[in-house]
Enzyme design. Sequence first.
Site, short mmCIF file in Angstrom:
data_model
loop_
_atom_site.label_atom_id
_atom_site.label_comp_id
_atom_site.label_asym_id
_atom_site.label_seq_id
_atom_site.Cartn_x
_atom_site.Cartn_y
_atom_site.Cartn_z
N ASP A 192 1.80 6.39 5.78
CA ASP A 192 0.75 5.53 5.25
C ASP A 192 1.20 4.81 3.98
O ASP A 192 0.41 4.07 3.39
CB ASP A 192 -0.53 6.34 4.98
CG ASP A 192 -1.78 5.50 5.17
OD1 ASP A 192 -1.70 4.46 5.84
OD2 ASP A 192 -2.84 5.88 4.66
N GLU A 201 -9.22 4.19 2.56
CA GLU A 201 -8.86 4.17 1.14
C GLU A 201 -7.84 3.10 0.79
O GLU A 201 -7.78 2.63 -0.35
CB GLU A 201 -8.30 5.54 0.74
CG GLU A 201 -6.84 5.82 1.08
CD GLU A 201 -6.51 5.76 2.57
OE1 GLU A 201 -5.38 5.36 2.91
OE2 GLU A 201 -7.39 6.10 3.39
N ASP A 208 -2.27 10.56 3.75
CA ASP A 208 -3.70 10.29 3.88
C ASP A 208 -4.37 11.35 4.74
O ASP A 208 -4.24 11.35 5.96
CB ASP A 208 -3.92 8.90 4.51
CG ASP A 208 -5.39 8.56 4.66
OD1 ASP A 208 -6.21 9.19 3.96
OD2 ASP A 208 -5.71 7.66 5.45
N LYS A 210 -9.49 13.55 8.49
CA LYS A 210 -8.95 13.17 9.79
C LYS A 210 -8.81 14.39 10.70
O LYS A 210 -8.51 15.49 10.23
CB LYS A 210 -7.56 12.55 9.62
CG LYS A 210 -7.52 11.19 8.95
CD LYS A 210 -6.06 10.73 8.82
CE LYS A 210 -5.95 9.40 8.11
NZ LYS A 210 -6.45 8.28 8.93
N LYS A 265 0.85 -1.20 0.00
CA LYS A 265 0.00 0.00 0.00
C LYS A 265 0.88 1.25 0.00
O LYS A 265 1.65 1.48 0.94
CB LYS A 265 -0.91 -0.01 1.23
CG LYS A 265 -1.69 1.29 1.44
CD LYS A 265 -2.41 1.28 2.78
CE LYS A 265 -2.94 2.66 3.15
NZ LYS A 265 -3.53 2.70 4.50
N ARG A 324 -7.53 -0.09 1.46
CA ARG A 324 -8.04 -1.38 0.99
C ARG A 324 -8.59 -1.28 -0.43
O ARG A 324 -8.66 -2.28 -1.14
CB ARG A 324 -9.09 -1.90 1.96
CG ARG A 324 -10.36 -1.10 2.04
CD ARG A 324 -11.17 -1.42 3.29
NE ARG A 324 -10.51 -0.89 4.48
CZ ARG A 324 -11.00 -1.03 5.71
NH1 ARG A 324 -12.11 -1.71 5.91
NH2 ARG A 324 -10.36 -0.51 6.75
#
Length: 463
Positions: A252, A313, A234, A241, A229, A315
């Site tokens: 991330d 996001e 993010d 967030k 990933k 996944r």
Amino acid sequence: MPVHALLQPAGSPAIPVHCVAAGGWPELRAGLAPLARAFAQAQGFEARPGQHVLLPDANGALAAVLLGVEPATVRRRDPFAPGRLAALLPAGGYALSGEIGEPGLAALGWLLSAYRFERYRKPKPATARLVLPAGVDGEELTNLAESTALARDLVNTPANDLGPAEIEAAVRALGAAFGADVTSIVGDDLLAANFPMIHAVGRASPRAPRLIELRWGEEGDPRLTLVGKGVAFDTGGLNLKPDASMLLMKKDMGGAAAAIAAARMIMQAKLRVRLRLLVPAVENAVSGSAFRPGDVLPSRKGLKVEIGNTDAEGRLILADALALADEEAPELLIDYATLTGAARVALGPDLPPFYTHDEGLAAEIARLGMAVNDPVWRLPLWPAYDALLDSKVAEVNHISGGPFAGSVTAALFLNRFVEKSVSYAHFDIYGWNPSAKPGRPEGGECQGARLTYALARQLYPAR
């Protein structure tokens, strides 16, 4: 300082480092020279774990080092414990002795403890060099340490200097170093190539999303595919967030960093495998083109996915990449992702969960993780929880919408995109050390890569 510069050949003249538990201290103390024994007593050395003392000779020069370690009777002794000295000792060469546990891991802990992220400050070279313990492979040790340092550098680099394009540049540099083929699909070309969810997650950023692919090895060799990933930053998207949750979101892409490190280890060791590395790289940003809660996205596999929360996001981009990987039916497919806070609540930052249906693979992953001090813990792909991903408007929702089993339901979602692969494992890693420990400086961390390499070495030995 390059990792190899921290090592000296086995047998080189060096200052001894006596690793000793409290139970062995009386015997070691009795064998010391009177001056050293008196100095250790004056310093209050009792061989407490982590306690260390520098012992002088008659001329005041450094003659030896004492380091307190945990006794062998503890439930689990930290194999990296002697490494704590790498950042504490003055310049010179040192040789570990005494109760060091497994010599290779003790030496690796030394090299990993010496890591510094100094891209934005004047470097302070580590000067405490380690004499390679007898029987330890220096090239192997260097491979592990340098690959881990690469992953840590990537995670530690802030997002203004590490976006999707820079992640691609890191993979291309790796490919150039090992003669691998690297390609990428960028921006709107993702739609034409049928990667709609990677495109949707990254389209709000001015930094174009992409799918990066590296291939290495002989075509006829067993197929091993690694997927990481690569969310460079993010924000949470439209489910923005809060400040505290956004602060570390440069990490991330820690899954991509782990996959890149594992690929490097495998190529450096010339394992007999057809390696494929896939990194979906995006920035989850906010703009008028951002995907929304409630949207229904197509996927490469053909499943229609309802978006329950734009902050889940990772996944989505992994699902498209896993669907591509699965089309080749590799012998082994592994993905790494900084995926869920639920995993941290369950197991903390040091122990990533992993998921697989393959009982034999699960046993080997757990065993090797402990053996190489890259620990993980298996959690279940509990089929009853699949229903938590039901959607009223699409074939599946990508989140459960509830407070329970968040890491499990994320793994179950990803599992829907893998059918043909012989064996598949998913690692939900943290990718960060909140505080320093031996071999694990505070900051970006590479989790799951060394155990993957150990597994690959076992399955696909070098030619």
